[in-house]
Design a protein around this motif. Structure first.
Motif, PDB file in Angstrom:
ATOM      1  N   VAL A  31      -7.401   3.858  -4.176  1.00 52.39           N
ATOM      2  CA  VAL A  31      -6.391   4.686  -4.488  1.00 52.39           C
ATOM      3  C   VAL A  31      -6.505   4.935  -6.010  1.00 52.39           C
ATOM      4  CG1 VAL A  31      -3.768   5.043  -4.171  1.00 52.39           C
ATOM      5  CG2 VAL A  31      -5.179   3.365  -2.589  1.00 52.39           C
ATOM      6  N   THR A  42       0.815   5.741  -2.964  1.00 46.37           N
ATOM      7  CA  THR A  42       0.328   6.963  -2.563  1.00 46.37           C
ATOM      8  C   THR A  42       1.206   7.658  -1.671  1.00 46.37           C
ATOM      9  OG1 THR A  42      -1.705   8.202  -1.391  1.00 46.37           O
ATOM     10  CG2 THR A  42      -0.656   6.346  -0.242  1.00 46.37           C
ATOM     11  N   GLY A  59      -1.722  10.085  -5.430  1.00 49.22           N
ATOM     12  CA  GLY A  59      -2.146   8.900  -5.366  1.00 49.22           C
ATOM     13  C   GLY A  59      -3.365   9.073  -4.204  1.00 49.22           C
ATOM     14  N   GLN A  90       0.798  -1.308   0.068  1.00 47.00           N
ATOM     15  CA  GLN A  90      -0.119  -0.135   0.014  1.00 47.00           C
ATOM     16  C   GLN A  90       0.757   1.253   0.075  1.00 47.00           C
ATOM     17  OE1 GLN A  90      -2.300  -0.977   3.479  1.00 47.00           O
ATOM     18  NE2 GLN A  90      -1.119   0.446   4.901  1.00 47.00           N
ATOM     19  N   TYR A 111      -3.229   6.536   4.763  1.00 49.68           N
ATOM     20  CA  TYR A 111      -4.388   5.381   4.906  1.00 49.68           C
ATOM     21  C   TYR A 111      -5.064   5.597   6.337  1.00 49.68           C
ATOM     22  CZ  TYR A 111      -2.679   3.210   0.940  1.00 49.68           C
ATOM     23  OH  TYR A 111      -2.098   2.781  -0.555  1.00 49.68           O
ATOM     24  N   LEU A 125      -6.791   9.272  -2.283  1.00 57.62           N
ATOM     25  CA  LEU A 125      -7.375   8.011  -1.384  1.00 57.62           C
ATOM     26  C   LEU A 125      -9.025   8.620  -1.409  1.00 57.62           C
ATOM     27  CD1 LEU A 125      -5.349   7.371   1.162  1.00 57.62           C
ATOM     28  CD2 LEU A 125      -5.084   6.439  -0.863  1.00 57.62           C
TER      29      LEU A 125
END
Length: 503
Positions: free
Chosen positions: A430, A201, A419, A197, A399, A421
């Protein structure tokens, strides 16, 4: 568009994003179910990295491979052997403690030596190579990068030779995308089994360069065992907007009220309103400061302006959905409108998007609860104010930040930035698209207008946020492809927005 649903999980593993622990935990069992042992998986990783080298740098003849003592280094040993067998000039540097090699990494090292490969030690010149392969540190890094890795990464980042990182750029935190003190600036990163992950981002996008993915042939078993934390989203993977019925009229596609445009800030609400019209909203009306009326309406006769009044409830009754914030300001005029809207919405609960100064008015000591059907669109600074954190805190774990915002305000959230979210109570997405050229004034106002235009046409808040964010990002990329990133301004995207909603 009430039947439209973009929130559908893609089937492909290449669209799913995982926490590093989730990959580490399930990778061995997934390999076993695919009738592979972990060394065979290491071989596959080395082969995949070598194929990436050939595809990305076809003229490469001299390669420097930097191996750490973890399994990431084992992938590097496999890569070096394959490059050597292909007739390339290979220089392999082994760093760290060889006593810490796993059995699989030791086997890869022995095969490299058996093939005639020689191992060098750091320090060593980074010059006279076509490509440098970074297989120093993997997902298991804890704390700050220490010597000798810190010194090697610093030297890597000072040279101009292309860098291919194996699984992730060394020094990058796999879950947050934040450098652990320092991280490799890769040209290309090839990651394995599951996309981590932190690679997609924030700072992680910069350090990764171009991101490539290879599941190493264990897609089915891994998908059954592991749970993704988020999904990659792009305009191409969203369903097309449904065709419009023939027997419709302007009232069929909603009445959007855009509130903002204080004195001297007319441009923001104008951009939002025009983006909403170009996204397909039937009727768009702007409530702005009286001194902004002429400037907001100039050149766009299709845009309606609300007459000044102390009682805005009739205007709110007219609207089917609302955007508030672009150019709103934070003075008494702005606060009065904001408070009146929230009071109305607590009983009406119409779809509403809050952006820009609307978010600043919402931030503590503002209201801690919102009505249903809200979308918040903060950039990291605004997110920090909402959560009473610094911008650096938000960027250190994007996140966690968007999860906290979604849970606290019980709203759909778009956390903007590299990136971007998009989070609802159902899922986190994303965005793959978007580019640095979009870092200019007014881009967020366009996003608010696109999302508002989709809400006006009957799309629910979660799908409006995701679809609008994807259209916005793709419009920026299309604009950059035709005209370049540098010098891009928000209004440049408007023709591409209209093109995308009609695809």
């Amino acid at each position: 568009m009430k039947t439209y649903n973009a929130l559908i999980e893609p089937a492909s593993l290449s669209h799913k994003i995982y926490a590093a622990d989730e990959v580490r935990q399930h990778e061995p069992q997934a390999a076993k179910q695919a009738h592979l042992n972990m060394y065979e998986l290491m071989e596959r990783a080395g082969h995949a990295a070598f194929r990436q080298l050939l595809a990305s740098f076809p003229t490469c003849r001299r390669v420097l491979v930097l191996c750490g003592h973890g399994n990431n280094g084992g992938d590097g040993f496999v890569f070096a052997r394959l490059a050597n067998e292909a007739g390339m000039e290979v220089c392999l540097v082994a760093t760290g403690d060889s006593q810490k090699y796993s059995a699989d990494t030791r086997q890869a090292q022995q095969k490299w030596q058996s093939s005639g490969g020689k191992t060098h030690s750091w320090p060593l010149s980074l010059a006279n190579h076509d490509v440098i392969v970074d297989a120093l540190l993997g997902t298991g890094i804890k704390g700050q990068v220490r010597a000798p890795y810190r010194d090697i990464i610093a030297a890597l980042n000072q040279q101009t030779i292309p860098v291919l990182s194996v699984d992730l750029p060394s020094g990058l935190h796999a879950d947050t995308g934040v450098p652990c003190g320092i991280a490799v600036n890769a040209t290309i990163t090839i990651t394995f089994v599951g996309i981590k992950q932190g690679l997609v981002t924030g700072a992680g996008k910069q350090h990764c360069g171009k991101l490539s993915f290879n599941a190493l042939g264990i897609t089915q078993s891994f998908s059954q065992l592991a749970t993704p934390t988020a999904l990659l989203a792009s305009a191409d993977r969203l369903p097309a907007l449904p065709p419009r019925p023939l027997n419709t009229h302007k009232g069929s596609f909603g009445r959007l009220l855009c509130i903002g445009g204080n004195q001297g800030m007319h441009g923001a609400i104008r951009l939002s309103a025009e983006a909403a019209l170009r996204s397909g909203a039937g009727l768009v009306k702007v409530l702005c400061h009286p001194e902004s009326h002429a400037l907001v309406a100039e050149g766009l006769p299709e845009l309606m302006l609300a007459a000044a009044s102390d009682d805005i409830e009739p205007l709110l009754n007219w609207a089917s959905c609302i955007v508030i914030g672009p150019g709103l300001g934070q003075d008494n005029w702005a606060r009065t409108l904001f408070d009146a809207l929230l009071k109305y919405q607590m009983r009406a609960e119409k779809p509403m998007l809050i952006d820009a100064d609307g978010l600043n008015l919402l931030a503590p000591p503002g209201p801690s609860t919102l009505p249903k059907n809200c979308i918040l669109t903060p950039h990291p600074g605004e997110a920090g104010r909402l959560l009473e954190q610094s911008t650096a805190d938000i960027q250190s774990d994007r996140y966690q930040a968007i999860t906290s915002l979604t849970e606290h305000y019980q709203s759909v959230v778009i956390l903007k930035g590299a990136g971007s979210l998009v989070s609802s109570t159902q899922q986190v997405f994303v965005l793959e698209e978007g580019n640095p050229g979009m870092a200019s004034g007014g881009m967020g106002d366009l996003l608010s207008g696109i999302v508002g235009g989709l809400m006006a046409q009957g799309m629910d808040t979660a799908n409006s946020a995701l679809t609008g964010a994807c259209i916005h990002a793709r419009a920026g990329d299309l604009c950059a492809e035709k005209q370049g990133q540098r010098g891009m301004i928000a209004s440049d995207l408007i023709p591409f927005i209209r093109e995308l909603v009609n695809r």
